[in-house]
Design a protein around this motif. Sequence first.
Motif, PDB file in Angstrom:
ATOM      1  N   ALA A  57      73.254 -21.978 -78.432  1.00  0.00           N
ATOM      2  CA  ALA A  57      71.933 -22.445 -78.829  1.00  0.00           C
ATOM      3  C   ALA A  57      70.828 -21.674 -78.115  1.00  0.00           C
ATOM      4  CB  ALA A  57      71.808 -23.940 -78.527  1.00  0.00           C
ATOM      5  N   GLU A  58      71.025 -21.364 -76.851  1.00  0.00           N
ATOM      6  CA  GLU A  58      69.997 -20.660 -76.088  1.00  0.00           C
ATOM      7  C   GLU A  58      69.687 -19.297 -76.707  1.00  0.00           C
ATOM      8  OE1 GLU A  58      69.150 -19.105 -71.521  1.00  0.00           O
ATOM      9  OE2 GLU A  58      70.898 -20.353 -71.974  1.00  0.00           O
ATOM     10  N   TYR A  59      70.736 -18.558 -77.064  1.00  0.00           N
ATOM     11  CA  TYR A  59      70.511 -17.229 -77.626  1.00  0.00           C
ATOM     12  C   TYR A  59      70.117 -17.283 -79.096  1.00  0.00           C
ATOM     13  CZ  TYR A  59      71.875 -14.606 -73.544  1.00  0.00           C
ATOM     14  OH  TYR A  59      71.887 -14.049 -72.301  1.00  0.00           O
ATOM     15  N   ALA A  60      70.519 -18.331 -79.804  1.00  0.00           N
ATOM     16  CA  ALA A  60      70.121 -18.466 -81.201  1.00  0.00           C
ATOM     17  C   ALA A  60      68.656 -18.853 -81.333  1.00  0.00           C
ATOM     18  CB  ALA A  60      71.001 -19.505 -81.888  1.00  0.00           C
ATOM     19  N   VAL A  61      68.135 -19.597 -80.375  1.00  0.00           N
ATOM     20  CA  VAL A  61      66.767 -20.100 -80.445  1.00  0.00           C
ATOM     21  C   VAL A  61      65.758 -19.117 -79.852  1.00  0.00           C
ATOM     22  CG1 VAL A  61      65.250 -21.913 -79.517  1.00  0.00           C
ATOM     23  CG2 VAL A  61      67.438 -22.519 -80.528  1.00  0.00           C
ATOM     24  N   THR A  62      66.181 -18.291 -78.907  1.00  0.00           N
ATOM     25  CA  THR A  62      65.262 -17.403 -78.186  1.00  0.00           C
ATOM     26  C   THR A  62      64.363 -16.576 -79.095  1.00  0.00           C
ATOM     27  OG1 THR A  62      66.708 -17.296 -76.254  1.00  0.00           O
ATOM     28  CG2 THR A  62      65.139 -15.500 -76.542  1.00  0.00           C
ATOM     29  N   PRO A  63      64.888 -15.952 -80.188  1.00  0.00           N
ATOM     30  CA  PRO A  63      63.988 -15.145 -81.042  1.00  0.00           C
ATOM     31  C   PRO A  63      62.837 -15.926 -81.649  1.00  0.00           C
ATOM     32  CG  PRO A  63      66.287 -14.647 -81.528  1.00  0.00           C
ATOM     33  CD  PRO A  63      66.287 -15.841 -80.635  1.00  0.00           C
ATOM     34  N   PHE A  64      62.949 -17.246 -81.764  1.00  0.00           N
ATOM     35  CA  PHE A  64      61.897 -18.063 -82.361  1.00  0.00           C
ATOM     36  C   PHE A  64      60.864 -18.526 -81.331  1.00  0.00           C
ATOM     37  CE2 PHE A  64      65.738 -18.565 -84.925  1.00  0.00           C
ATOM     38  CZ  PHE A  64      65.254 -18.225 -86.182  1.00  0.00           C
ATOM     39  N   TYR A  65      61.117 -18.244 -80.040  1.00  0.00           N
ATOM     40  CA  TYR A  65      60.177 -18.604 -78.977  1.00  0.00           C
ATOM     41  C   TYR A  65      59.936 -17.392 -78.086  1.00  0.00           C
ATOM     42  CZ  TYR A  65      60.891 -23.500 -80.288  1.00  0.00           C
ATOM     43  OH  TYR A  65      60.943 -24.682 -80.973  1.00  0.00           O
ATOM     44  N   PRO A  66      59.349 -16.322 -78.635  1.00  0.00           N
ATOM     45  CA  PRO A  66      59.141 -15.109 -77.833  1.00  0.00           C
ATOM     46  C   PRO A  66      58.186 -15.364 -76.664  1.00  0.00           C
ATOM     47  CG  PRO A  66      57.904 -14.991 -79.890  1.00  0.00           C
ATOM     48  CD  PRO A  66      58.769 -16.203 -79.981  1.00  0.00           C
ATOM     49  N   GLY A  67      58.552 -14.835 -75.518  1.00  0.00           N
ATOM     50  CA  GLY A  67      57.703 -14.968 -74.337  1.00  0.00           C
ATOM     51  C   GLY A  67      57.869 -16.262 -73.582  1.00  0.00           C
ATOM     52  N   CYS A  68      58.672 -17.182 -74.081  1.00  0.00           N
ATOM     53  CA  CYS A  68      58.869 -18.470 -73.392  1.00  0.00           C
ATOM     54  C   CYS A  68      59.984 -18.334 -72.356  1.00  0.00           C
ATOM     55  CB  CYS A  68      59.210 -19.571 -74.377  1.00  0.00           C
ATOM     56  SG  CYS A  68      57.857 -19.999 -75.484  1.00  0.00           S
ATOM     57  N   SER A  69      59.697 -18.761 -71.139  1.00  0.00           N
ATOM     58  CA  SER A  69      60.711 -18.685 -70.090  1.00  0.00           C
ATOM     59  C   SER A  69      61.740 -19.796 -70.205  1.00  0.00           C
ATOM     60  CB  SER A  69      60.050 -18.736 -68.712  1.00  0.00           C
ATOM     61  OG  SER A  69      59.282 -19.918 -68.577  1.00  0.00           O
ATOM     62  N   SER A  70      61.355 -20.919 -70.817  1.00  0.00           N
ATOM     63  CA  SER A  70      62.284 -22.031 -70.997  1.00  0.00           C
ATOM     64  C   SER A  70      62.121 -22.608 -72.395  1.00  0.00           C
ATOM     65  CB  SER A  70      62.045 -23.123 -69.951  1.00  0.00           C
ATOM     66  OG  SER A  70      60.727 -23.625 -70.063  1.00  0.00           O
ATOM     67  N   MET A  71      63.233 -22.823 -73.046  1.00  0.00           N
ATOM     68  CA  MET A  71      63.221 -23.357 -74.408  1.00  0.00           C
ATOM     69  C   MET A  71      63.097 -24.885 -74.387  1.00  0.00           C
ATOM     70  SD  MET A  71      63.582 -20.575 -76.109  1.00  0.00           S
ATOM     71  CE  MET A  71      62.813 -19.656 -74.774  1.00  0.00           C
ATOM     72  N   PRO A  72      62.522 -25.488 -75.443  1.00  0.00           N
ATOM     73  CA  PRO A  72      62.494 -26.963 -75.537  1.00  0.00           C
ATOM     74  C   PRO A  72      63.907 -27.530 -75.550  1.00  0.00           C
ATOM     75  CG  PRO A  72      61.005 -25.961 -77.146  1.00  0.00           C
ATOM     76  CD  PRO A  72      61.806 -24.842 -76.553  1.00  0.00           C
ATOM     77  N   ALA A  93      65.045 -30.377 -76.476  1.00  0.00           N
ATOM     78  CA  ALA A  93      65.425 -31.080 -77.701  1.00  0.00           C
ATOM     79  C   ALA A  93      65.915 -30.092 -78.764  1.00  0.00           C
ATOM     80  CB  ALA A  93      64.241 -31.880 -78.233  1.00  0.00           C
ATOM     81  N   VAL A  94      65.265 -28.944 -78.850  1.00  0.00           N
ATOM     82  CA  VAL A  94      65.677 -27.926 -79.823  1.00  0.00           C
ATOM     83  C   VAL A  94      67.036 -27.355 -79.439  1.00  0.00           C
ATOM     84  CG1 VAL A  94      65.100 -25.687 -80.830  1.00  0.00           C
ATOM     85  CG2 VAL A  94      63.298 -27.371 -80.417  1.00  0.00           C
ATOM     86  N   LEU A  95      67.211 -27.026 -78.163  1.00  0.00           N
ATOM     87  CA  LEU A  95      68.488 -26.476 -77.704  1.00  0.00           C
ATOM     88  C   LEU A  95      69.633 -27.443 -77.982  1.00  0.00           C
ATOM     89  CD1 LEU A  95      67.617 -24.831 -74.261  1.00  0.00           C
ATOM     90  CD2 LEU A  95      68.160 -23.684 -76.401  1.00  0.00           C
ATOM     91  N   LYS A  96      69.450 -28.676 -77.634  1.00  0.00           N
ATOM     92  CA  LYS A  96      70.523 -29.666 -77.835  1.00  0.00           C
ATOM     93  C   LYS A  96      70.774 -29.912 -79.318  1.00  0.00           C
ATOM     94  CE  LYS A  96      69.777 -31.955 -73.388  1.00  0.00           C
ATOM     95  NZ  LYS A  96      69.389 -33.199 -72.675  1.00  0.00           N
TER      96      LYS A  96
END
Length: 366
Positions: free
Chosen positions: A138-153, A155-158
């Motif tokens: 999930a971390e690597y799948a979501v990263t492209p949709f949150y460029p520049g963010c050091s930490s992903m949400p 709720a989205v990751l889970k």
Amino acid sequence: DRRDPEMERSQERNGGEGVAGREPGGEGLRLRREIGLWSAVSLMAGCMIGSGVFMSPQGVLVYMGSPGASLMVWAGCGLLAMMGALCYAELSALVPKSGGEYAYILQIFGSLPAFLVIYTFVLLVRPAAIAAVSLSFAEYAVTPFYPGCSSMPQAVLKGVAASCILLLTLVNCWSSRLATMLVNVCAVAKVFSLLVIVVGGAVVLGQGRGHTETFLLAFHNTTQQAGRIGMAFYQGMWSFDGWNNVNYVVEELKNPKNLVWAVMIAIPLVTSLYLLVNISYLLVLSPNEILSSDAMAVSWGNQVLGAWAWLVPLAVVLSTFGSANGMFFGGSRVCYVAAREGHMVRDGVWAGQGGGGCRRAKLSPA
């Protein structure tokens, strides 16, 4: 070999996949032998190649203190995995049942230790491993949709991790053939990704841009503390986890001898790739970049691939997805064997209930 007519009709409705029929004597079910040599190799290699070699292999280097010693640890981890896999292959020859260590403990030590092992496996070990791998996915799948963010949400990751788990559950419930195909495809993608890193390092070396000074003092500052060496091996062995997954599906191998061939092909292949990938990292990245990176493969891709650096996160996504699928594929067979032996529940009742203890379970096609 007797077949149940109702079972045969069920097979025809489901495309003939999965369950082949009842065991002799009418007790329990047996699965089709549909796993060939290359599928066994893909399952073993695919489960071993996870997120570890892409994300944080610098742990071995940090604990060992030198690149030469860290490469020796990687080779030693491969040797340990090979020895363990060959021991399991010998156990499989003596106890030719699916289920891996559960089947061996049941045969050697009896029902109570096997019962404790299977419930530790089902309730704790395998769910925790699948959850951890799915979160990496999930971390690597979501990263492209949150460029520049050091930490992903979170709720989205889970949510993405839960979707990954649900999808793989449906795939493995729907068709064992489809799950095997997915194992093969992901394994090929993983090997190709590692080969890209190896070839990229060779190109950098050929262009004279590699940090060759790293290898001039390859064993400088090597630690001699037993605790740090042990932690280095622990870090390395995590990347080899999954070498025993084929033992969970022994009854589905077209030729049981293929287990040994799968071990002899998959583990040397993975060990060689790990060594070459680590050499590529050391050639491309400086020592400070290696120690400060949270995902070495991504740092490597940013320097070598340029505009194609997005291929590295994609490789990690495929790698983690394939590893989680392999865990589902092997883990489901352990549950199947445990239910057949009367150690799991079926339709809300104990599989062995009514027959005087731990008799074999008469499982339904569903």
